[in-house]
Design an enzyme around this catalytic site. Structure first.
Site, PDB file in Angstrom:
ATOM      1  N   ILE A 159       0.765  -1.127   0.102  1.00  0.00           N
ATOM      2  CA  ILE A 159      -0.179  -0.146  -0.137  1.00  0.00           C
ATOM      3  C   ILE A 159       0.743   1.347  -0.130  1.00  0.00           C
ATOM      4  CG2 ILE A 159      -1.625   1.315   1.273  1.00  0.00           C
ATOM      5  CD1 ILE A 159      -1.922  -1.723   2.588  1.00  0.00           C
ATOM      6  N   TYR A 177      -4.898  18.343 -10.005  1.00  0.00           N
ATOM      7  CA  TYR A 177      -5.335  17.447  -9.155  1.00  0.00           C
ATOM      8  C   TYR A 177      -6.373  16.478 -10.044  1.00  0.00           C
ATOM      9  CZ  TYR A 177      -7.401  14.680  -5.321  1.00  0.00           C
ATOM     10  OH  TYR A 177      -7.790  13.631  -4.477  1.00  0.00           O
TER      11      TYR A 177
HETATM   12  N1  LIG Z   1      -9.549  12.691   1.692  1.00  0.00           N
HETATM   13  C1  LIG Z   1     -10.190  12.730   0.709  1.00  0.00           C
HETATM   14  O1  LIG Z   1     -11.505  13.400   0.873  1.00  0.00           O
HETATM   15  C2  LIG Z   1      -9.955  11.955  -0.573  1.00  0.00           C
HETATM   16  C3  LIG Z   1     -11.131  12.140  -1.674  1.00  0.00           C
HETATM   17  C4  LIG Z   1     -10.828  11.476  -3.106  1.00  0.00           C
HETATM   18  C5  LIG Z   1      -9.670  10.890  -3.239  1.00  0.00           C
HETATM   19  N2  LIG Z   1      -8.799  10.809  -2.290  1.00  0.00           N
HETATM   20  C6  LIG Z   1      -7.609  10.220  -2.382  1.00  0.00           C
HETATM   21  O2  LIG Z   1      -7.344   9.232  -1.454  1.00  0.00           O
HETATM   22  C7  LIG Z   1      -5.704   8.898  -1.553  1.00  0.00           C
HETATM   23  C8  LIG Z   1      -5.299   9.170  -0.108  1.00  0.00           C
HETATM   24  O3  LIG Z   1      -5.230  10.393   0.552  1.00  0.00           O
HETATM   25  P1  LIG Z   1      -5.397  10.805   1.954  1.00  0.00           P
HETATM   26  O4  LIG Z   1      -6.788  11.684   1.856  1.00  0.00           O
HETATM   27  O5  LIG Z   1      -5.645   9.604   2.812  1.00  0.00           O
HETATM   28  O6  LIG Z   1      -4.546  11.758   2.206  1.00  0.00           O
HETATM   29  P2  LIG Z   1      -3.395  11.844   3.261  1.00  0.00           P
HETATM   30  O7  LIG Z   1      -3.730  11.565   4.466  1.00  0.00           O
HETATM   31  O8  LIG Z   1      -2.635  13.191   2.924  1.00  0.00           O
HETATM   32  O9  LIG Z   1      -2.366  10.565   2.859  1.00  0.00           O
HETATM   33  C9  LIG Z   1      -1.785  10.859   1.810  1.00  0.00           C
HETATM   34  C10 LIG Z   1      -0.516   9.857   1.807  1.00  0.00           C
HETATM   35  O10 LIG Z   1       0.567   9.799   0.614  1.00  0.00           O
HETATM   36  C11 LIG Z   1       1.584   9.762   0.904  1.00  0.00           C
HETATM   37  N3  LIG Z   1       2.425  10.717   0.048  1.00  0.00           N
HETATM   38  C12 LIG Z   1       2.369  11.894  -0.341  1.00  0.00           C
HETATM   39  N4  LIG Z   1       3.275  12.254  -1.460  1.00  0.00           N
HETATM   40  C13 LIG Z   1       4.110  11.306  -1.618  1.00  0.00           C
HETATM   41  C14 LIG Z   1       5.056  10.863  -2.129  1.00  0.00           C
HETATM   42  N5  LIG Z   1       5.902  11.733  -2.934  1.00  0.00           N
HETATM   43  N6  LIG Z   1       5.730   9.539  -2.050  1.00  0.00           N
HETATM   44  C15 LIG Z   1       5.144   8.662  -1.059  1.00  0.00           C
HETATM   45  N7  LIG Z   1       3.978   8.823  -0.646  1.00  0.00           N
HETATM   46  C16 LIG Z   1       3.523  10.292  -0.488  1.00  0.00           C
HETATM   47  C17 LIG Z   1       1.588  10.795   2.243  1.00  0.00           C
HETATM   48  O11 LIG Z   1       2.774  10.597   2.842  1.00  0.00           O
HETATM   49  P3  LIG Z   1       3.699  11.757   3.966  1.00  0.00           P
HETATM   50  O12 LIG Z   1       2.921  11.296   5.238  1.00  0.00           O
HETATM   51  O13 LIG Z   1       5.050  11.517   3.458  1.00  0.00           O
HETATM   52  O14 LIG Z   1       2.959  12.951   3.320  1.00  0.00           O
HETATM   53  C18 LIG Z   1       0.447  10.027   2.906  1.00  0.00           C
HETATM   54  O15 LIG Z   1       0.835   8.775   3.414  1.00  0.00           O
HETATM   55  C19 LIG Z   1      -5.063   9.835  -2.416  1.00  0.00           C
HETATM   56  O16 LIG Z   1      -4.771   9.312  -3.513  1.00  0.00           O
HETATM   57  C20 LIG Z   1      -6.390  10.931  -2.614  1.00  0.00           C
HETATM   58  O17 LIG Z   1      -6.037  11.693  -3.870  1.00  0.00           O
HETATM   59  C21 LIG Z   1      -8.980  11.431  -1.144  1.00  0.00           C
END
Ligand SMILES: NC(=O)c1ccc[n+]([C@@H]2O[C@H](COP(=O)([O-])OP(=O)(O)OC[C@H]3O[C@@H](n4cnc5c(N)ncnc54)[C@H](OP(=O)(O)O)[C@@H]3O)[C@@H](O)[C@H]2O)c1
Length: 283
Positions: A9, A168
């Site tokens: 993951i 995005y």
């Molecule tokens: N939250 C929402 O409402 C929502 C809605 C639609 C889709 N999504 C999608 O859900 C997925 C997970 O997002 P989330 O909401 O859980 O956000 P999050 O809490 O910000 O988690 C994002 C994760 O991605 C990692 N990441 C970012 N840049 C990276 C890099 N260069 N290399 C490796 N890891 C990296 C972060 O690691 P670090 O801790 O190092 O930053 C973190 O573990 C994303 O693809 C997002 O587009 C989210």
């Protein structure tokens, strides 16, 4: 004794990814989280092990903004682990300012799409060793507003023309197109895309404008927990119901029968695949 299934993951140290990894470990899978922040990853491993047991979780360093780092992640995976049953391309970023990956791509396209494209390719042999491998691409309904601007993948138009939400949406459309093209080219791999719902995580914290930043923090009050946000990822990683449903997009565990015109455009999917292959293979 039957070996537990293995899931890798990306971004498994926070938000939806950590909740997904925790639930899969609780269900008896071996989970490997691929993350760039080692300290946070080590803490996440401890939390996941509390739920799933000592041998259930491991960490691999992976910065999706660097092709070199991704290659090393894949190499380490192959040297330490066996067949890969499930790859969850979950990590993602949003930023409202033009930033770049190590190879000079616009950061959101680079991390959210290109990095995962390369990782998936490098892990293909490990997946093919598994019985019925799955690739779960965490996209977003933001894809509906996405277009692929092939002339601006390196941010050529400059910071004055940069719109974070547009970039995005482009990266999330790329996730859907990649899923569909992967299913066409590799029918033995079940590839799915999904929208996790509006989830209370850190992803929207990088709004530079105070107004949109305030809006994001207010909206968070109404969003669901990362555990709820992980449900569709967990479903697609584990459920027998979706076996053979490769190339489909899911929201709230439901297959979405109507996709946007851009997402259905096979020519666009092919072009994106070829463009991604060209840049990722050349580095
Ligand atoms: N939250 C929402 O409402 C929502 C809605 C639609 C889709 N999504 C999608 O859900 C997925 C997970 O997002 P989330 O909401 O859980 O956000 P999050 O809490 O910000 O988690 C994002 C994760 O991605 C990692 N990441 C970012 N840049 C990276 C890099 N260069 N290399 C490796 N890891 C990296 C972060 O690691 P670090 O801790 O190092 O930053 C973190 O573990 C994303 O693809 C997002 O587009 C989210």
């Amino acid at each position: 004794m039957q070996q537990p299934k293995t899931a890798l993951i990306t971004g498994g140290n926070d938000g939806i990814g950590k909740a997904t990894a925790t639930e899969l470990a609780r269900r008896g899978m071996r989970v490997i989280i691929a993350c760039r922040n080692e300290e946070k990853a080590r803490q996440a491993i401890r939390d996941i092990q509390q739920e799933g047991g000592e041998r259930q979780a491991a960490f691999l360093p992976c910065d999706l903004a660097s092709f070199g780092s991704i290659r090393e992640t894949a190499r380490l995976y192959q040297s330490q682990f066996g067949p890969l049953d499930v790859l969850i391309n979950n990590a993602g970023i949003f930023t409202s300012q033009l930033e770049y990956t190590k190879e000079g791509f616009e950061l959101q396209f680079g991390v959210n799409h290109l990095g995962h494209f390369l990782l998936t390719h490098l892990l293909m042999d490990s997946m093919k060793q598994a019985g019925a491998p799955r690739v779960v691409n965490v996209s977003s309904i933001a894809y509906l507003r996405g277009q692929i601007d092939f002339g601006n993948l390196r941010g050529e138009k400059g910071p004055g023309q940069y719109e974070g939400m547009k970039a995005y949406a482009q990266s999330k459309l790329a996730n859907v197109l990649f899923t569909r093209e992967l299913a066409r080219r590799h029918p033995k791999i079940n590839a799915y895309a999904l929208h996790p719902g509006p989830v209370r995580t850190r992803i929207g914290n990088k709004h530079s404008n105070w107004f949109t930043s305030l809006g994001w923090h207010l909206l968070k009050i109404f969003m669901v927990s990362p555990e709820k946000g992980a449900k569709t990822s967990v479903y697609l990683a584990t459920s027998p119901e979706v076996e053979g449903a490769g190339g489909q997009f899911f929201d709230d565990k439901q297959r979405q029968r109507t996709l946007s015109e851009a997402a259905r455009d096979e020519g666009l999917g092919r072009r994106l695949w070829e463009a991604s292959e060209e840049v990722a293979a050349s580095k």
